[in-house]
Design a protein around this motif. Structure first.
Motif, mmCIF file in Angstrom:
data_model
loop_
_atom_site.group_PDB
_atom_site.id
_atom_site.type_symbol
_atom_site.label_atom_id
_atom_site.label_comp_id
_atom_site.label_asym_id
_atom_site.label_seq_id
_atom_site.Cartn_x
_atom_site.Cartn_y
_atom_site.Cartn_z
ATOM 1 N N MET A 172 38.587 30.828 14.187
ATOM 2 C CA MET A 172 39.387 29.710 14.700
ATOM 3 C C MET A 172 40.081 30.167 15.973
ATOM 4 N N ASP A 173 39.859 29.423 17.050
ATOM 5 C CA ASP A 173 40.448 29.783 18.337
ATOM 6 C C ASP A 173 41.764 29.052 18.596
ATOM 7 N N THR A 174 41.831 27.781 18.231
ATOM 8 C CA THR A 174 43.019 26.973 18.474
ATOM 9 C C THR A 174 43.313 26.132 17.237
ATOM 10 N N VAL A 175 44.530 26.275 16.695
ATOM 11 C CA VAL A 175 44.918 25.558 15.483
ATOM 12 C C VAL A 175 46.316 24.982 15.666
ATOM 13 N N ALA A 176 46.494 23.730 15.227
ATOM 14 C CA ALA A 176 47.810 23.084 15.225
ATOM 15 C C ALA A 176 48.130 22.673 13.788
ATOM 16 N N VAL A 177 49.343 22.998 13.345
ATOM 17 C CA VAL A 177 49.777 22.696 11.981
ATOM 18 C C VAL A 177 51.093 21.924 12.053
ATOM 19 N N SER A 178 51.258 20.955 11.146
ATOM 20 C CA SER A 178 52.428 20.077 11.191
ATOM 21 C C SER A 178 53.730 20.718 10.711
ATOM 22 N N ARG A 179 53.687 21.891 10.132
ATOM 23 C CA ARG A 179 54.890 22.600 9.701
ATOM 24 C C ARG A 179 55.065 23.849 10.580
ATOM 25 N N PRO A 180 56.207 23.981 11.246
ATOM 26 C CA PRO A 180 56.390 25.125 12.152
ATOM 27 C C PRO A 180 56.190 26.483 11.487
ATOM 28 N N TRP A 181 56.710 26.681 10.294
ATOM 29 C CA TRP A 181 56.570 27.981 9.634
ATOM 30 C C TRP A 181 55.109 28.267 9.311
ATOM 31 N N LEU A 182 54.361 27.219 8.946
ATOM 32 C CA LEU A 182 52.944 27.391 8.647
ATOM 33 C C LEU A 182 52.141 27.606 9.924
ATOM 34 N N GLN A 183 52.559 26.979 11.001
ATOM 35 C CA GLN A 183 51.926 27.208 12.306
ATOM 36 C C GLN A 183 52.042 28.688 12.674
ATOM 37 N N ASN A 184 53.227 29.251 12.486
ATOM 38 C CA ASN A 184 53.437 30.673 12.790
ATOM 39 C C ASN A 184 52.578 31.560 11.900
ATOM 40 N N LEU A 185 52.480 31.231 10.621
ATOM 41 C CA LEU A 185 51.664 31.998 9.686
ATOM 42 C C LEU A 185 50.194 31.978 10.099
ATOM 43 N N VAL A 186 49.695 30.801 10.455
ATOM 44 C CA VAL A 186 48.303 30.653 10.895
ATOM 45 C C VAL A 186 48.060 31.450 12.171
ATOM 46 N N GLN A 187 48.990 31.351 13.126
ATOM 47 C CA GLN A 187 48.851 32.098 14.380
ATOM 48 C C GLN A 187 48.816 33.596 14.128
ATOM 49 N N GLY A 237 54.765 19.987 -5.032
ATOM 50 C CA GLY A 237 56.191 19.851 -4.798
ATOM 51 C C GLY A 237 56.566 19.190 -3.488
ATOM 52 N N GLU A 238 55.598 18.877 -2.653
ATOM 53 C CA GLU A 238 55.858 18.242 -1.361
ATOM 54 C C GLU A 238 55.552 16.748 -1.436
ATOM 55 N N GLU A 239 56.260 15.962 -0.637
ATOM 56 C CA GLU A 239 56.025 14.516 -0.598
ATOM 57 C C GLU A 239 55.250 14.088 0.634
ATOM 58 N N VAL A 240 55.250 14.930 1.659
ATOM 59 C CA VAL A 240 54.555 14.618 2.912
ATOM 60 C C VAL A 240 53.429 15.626 3.094
ATOM 61 N N PRO A 241 52.216 15.151 3.371
ATOM 62 C CA PRO A 241 51.097 16.092 3.530
ATOM 63 C C PRO A 241 51.258 17.000 4.748
ATOM 64 N N VAL A 242 50.661 18.164 4.642
ATOM 65 C CA VAL A 242 50.560 19.091 5.763
ATOM 66 C C VAL A 242 49.276 18.736 6.510
ATOM 67 N N ILE A 243 49.377 18.636 7.806
ATOM 68 C CA ILE A 243 48.200 18.329 8.631
ATOM 69 C C ILE A 243 47.807 19.592 9.380
ATOM 70 N N ILE A 244 46.534 19.931 9.253
ATOM 71 C CA ILE A 244 45.984 21.095 9.950
ATOM 72 C C ILE A 244 44.862 20.607 10.844
ATOM 73 N N HIS A 245 44.955 20.920 12.118
ATOM 74 C CA HIS A 245 43.901 20.531 13.057
ATOM 75 C C HIS A 245 43.378 21.790 13.744
ATOM 76 N N VAL A 246 42.189 22.188 13.345
ATOM 77 C CA VAL A 246 41.505 23.289 14.026
ATOM 78 C C VAL A 246 40.844 22.648 15.235
ATOM 79 N N GLU A 247 41.459 22.827 16.375
ATOM 80 C CA GLU A 247 40.996 22.160 17.585
ATOM 81 C C GLU A 247 39.724 22.785 18.152
ATOM 82 N N ARG A 248 39.530 24.071 17.833
ATOM 83 C CA ARG A 248 38.303 24.728 18.296
ATOM 84 C C ARG A 248 37.999 25.925 17.399
#
Length: 86
Positions: A57-72, A32-43
């Motif tokens: 996973m020690d450090t993770v950056a996600v391109s969607r703010p709500w998903l970033q919060n979920l991962v954190q 249902g999405e048109e733009v991919p979600v980018i996940i970068h496990v930095e460490r």
């Protein structure tokens, strides 16, 4: 192996694992999405617990703010079992 686990949610369009740098880059095109979600496990770390291995996973950056919060909240710092096939 990872793609088969994610197929219900979308398609894994890119995956780069750099074991020396202990980093992972992934792009997922979710249903249902048109733009991919980018996940970068930095460490990340691989730990041995008896005969089993886990990834933390020690450090993770996600391109969607709500998903970033979920991962954190639910993944960063949590030991995730690594299948023996990996």
């Amino acid at each position: 192996m990872l793609s088969s686990r994610l197929v219900r949610y979308g398609n894994l369009t890119d995956l780069r694992i750099r074991s020396r740098e202990r980093s992972i880059y992934a792009e997922l095109l979710l249903e249902g999405e048109e733009v991919p979600v980018i996940i970068h496990v930095e460490r990340y770390r691989i730990l041995t617990k008896g005969p089993d291995h886990v990834m933390v996973m020690d450090t993770v950056a996600v391109s969607r703010p709500w998903l970033q919060n979920l991962v954190q909240d639910f993944l960063v710092g949590v030991p995730i079992p690594v299948p023996s096939a990996v």
